[in-house]
Enzyme design. Structure first.
Site, PDB file in Angstrom:
ATOM      1  N   THR A 173       0.440  -0.687   0.236  1.00  0.00           N
ATOM      2  CA  THR A 173       0.010  -0.017   0.421  1.00  0.00           C
ATOM      3  C   THR A 173       1.039   1.217  -0.036  1.00  0.00           C
ATOM      4  OG1 THR A 173      -1.744  -0.923   1.264  1.00  0.00           O
ATOM      5  CG2 THR A 173      -1.622   1.431   1.053  1.00  0.00           C
ATOM      6  N   VAL A 202     -12.895  -4.068   4.132  1.00  0.00           N
ATOM      7  CA  VAL A 202     -11.846  -2.371   3.716  1.00  0.00           C
ATOM      8  C   VAL A 202     -11.098  -2.978   5.330  1.00  0.00           C
ATOM      9  CG1 VAL A 202     -12.472  -0.096   4.199  1.00  0.00           C
ATOM     10  CG2 VAL A 202     -14.495  -1.671   2.839  1.00  0.00           C
ATOM     11  N   ASP A 204      -7.337  -0.453   6.841  1.00  0.00           N
ATOM     12  CA  ASP A 204      -7.244   0.732   6.833  1.00  0.00           C
ATOM     13  C   ASP A 204      -7.133   1.855   6.330  1.00  0.00           C
ATOM     14  OD1 ASP A 204      -4.863  -1.156   6.537  1.00  0.00           O
ATOM     15  OD2 ASP A 204      -4.132   1.026   6.839  1.00  0.00           O
ATOM     16  N   GLY A 225       0.306  -2.240   6.161  1.00  0.00           N
ATOM     17  CA  GLY A 225       0.478  -3.273   6.582  1.00  0.00           C
ATOM     18  C   GLY A 225      -0.682  -4.394   6.791  1.00  0.00           C
TER      19      GLY A 225
HETATM   20  N1  ASP Z   1      -3.586  -2.223   5.242  1.00  0.00           N
HETATM   21  C1  ASP Z   1      -3.612  -2.372   3.936  1.00  0.00           C
HETATM   22  C2  ASP Z   1      -5.316  -3.018   4.038  1.00  0.00           C
HETATM   23  O1  ASP Z   1      -4.954  -3.288   5.278  1.00  0.00           O
HETATM   24  C3  ASP Z   1      -2.924  -3.353   3.638  1.00  0.00           C
HETATM   25  C4  ASP Z   1      -1.249  -2.937   2.770  1.00  0.00           C
HETATM   26  O2  ASP Z   1      -0.764  -1.907   3.882  1.00  0.00           O
HETATM   27  O3  ASP Z   1      -1.020  -3.269   2.050  1.00  0.00           O
HETATM   28  O4  ASP Z   1      -5.923  -3.063   3.242  1.00  0.00           O
END
Ligand code: ASP
Length: 313
Positions: A173, A202, A204, A225
């Site tokens: 992300t 969905v 964070d 994360g």
């Molecule tokens: N934080 C994102 C989510 O949980 C995933 C990521 O950081 O790749 O959707």
């Protein structure tokens, strides 16, 4: 305490004062992970005089369009039913915010989030309504499931094991913070979420306060994360509030990670990472597992920087 006056209009300062102020606040773009193409785009724009808001939007769009990044925008990994669903949010220095969740078939959800912020009385639009709004705003529908992502998903379907691998998959992300020439901060976060998530999940990233938060008097924070853990600690909001109370970005990120470490006995099995910047341009980052890095563009230098971590592995 961070200097609140840094964003004051330059005309009130003598040239000497102005130089010392601008040297403290010369533009900076930082982003989660090694997304140096994104920080280069945003950073170059900032040095050309763009606003933090324009730079942060264009910066994260680089990754939304990057087909090799399977966690953001076009080419993002689908949910377990084969749908690519995108989440994104954006915040401007005036505290305004926009967000889209569960958006399908639009390559640049961050730009839809900006339209929600600027063109509607709302902060967040979801699913079909978000798609209809995007189309009304002139965005074009596009199939975002690349042949590579489809093949990987079909392979996953054979075993259907849902176990995100720390730092390797599911964690690309992009969360970005930009500080412009006026000392104003804007931020954005955009993702396709966890690969093979449940339909409708969905995380964070599009949630103001969790994946992104900023206060132009203090600074901003972004997260990446395991979204479920970040949602439970409202980590980005927490970091900005800790900076408001006088903590450095580094100290604030560490405290936010420790909230999760101290409360969740399962913390060794997932990654969370935070990146923060205050109004003075100081940057901090912290994560559970080693391996998280952040990109930074400052004064022509574009670098990838390892984050310190709670665990050494
Ligand atoms: N934080 C994102 C989510 O949980 C995933 C990521 O950081 O790749 O959707």
């Amino acid at each position: 305490m961070v200097g609140v006056a840094l964003g004051t209009a330059p005309s009130v300062f003598s040239q000497t004062n102005l130089n010392s102020i601008t040297s403290k606040t010369s533009p900076i773009a930082v982003a989660t992970w090694n997304f140096q193409n994104a920080t280069k785009m945003a950073g170059s724009m900032l040095y050309d005089g763009a606003s933090a808001l324009d730079a942060v939007e264009k910066g994260v769009m680089v990754e939304e369009a990057n087909l090799k990044n399977t966690t953001v925008g076009n080419g993002g990994a689908p949910d377990r039913d084969g749908n690519v669903t995108l989440d994104a949010c954006i915040m401007s220095p005036d505290g305004n915010a926009g967000s889209v969740v569960y958006l399908k078939e639009i390559e640049h959800p961050v730009s839809v989030a900006r339209k929600v912020m600027e063109e509607t009385p709302h902060v967040m639009l979801a699913g079909e309504g978000a798609l209809q709004f995007a189309i009304q705003q002139g965005f074009k529908r596009k199939n975002l499931l690349t042949p590579e992502s489809e093949t990987a998903w079909k392979e996953w379907l054979k075993k259907k094991e849902y176990k995100p691998i720390i730092n390797i998959e599911n964690h690309d992300t992009i969360g970005m913070l930009c500080l412009d020439r006026n000392g104003d901060i804007a931020g954005a976060c955009t993702t396709s979420g966890l690969a093979y998530k449940m339909n409708g999940r969905v995380g964070d990233s599009p949630i103001i306060g969790a994946g992104l938060y900023l206060d132009n008097e203090v600074g901003g924070a972004v997260a990446t994360g395991m979204g479920e853990a970040i949602l439970k600690s409202v980590g980005s909001f927490l970091i900005v509030e800790l900076m408001r109370q006088g903590k450095s970005p580094q100290e604030a990120c560490e405290e936010a990670v420790m909230r999760t470490v101290n409360k969740d006995p399962d913390y060794k099995n997932f990654q969370i990472a935070f990146l923060a910047m205050n109004k003075a341009g100081e940057v901090g980052s912290y994560c559970i597992h080693k391996g998280f890095t952040y990109a930074k563009y400052h004064e022509g230098e574009n670098t990838n920087n390892p984050s310190s971590s709670y665990l050494e592995e």
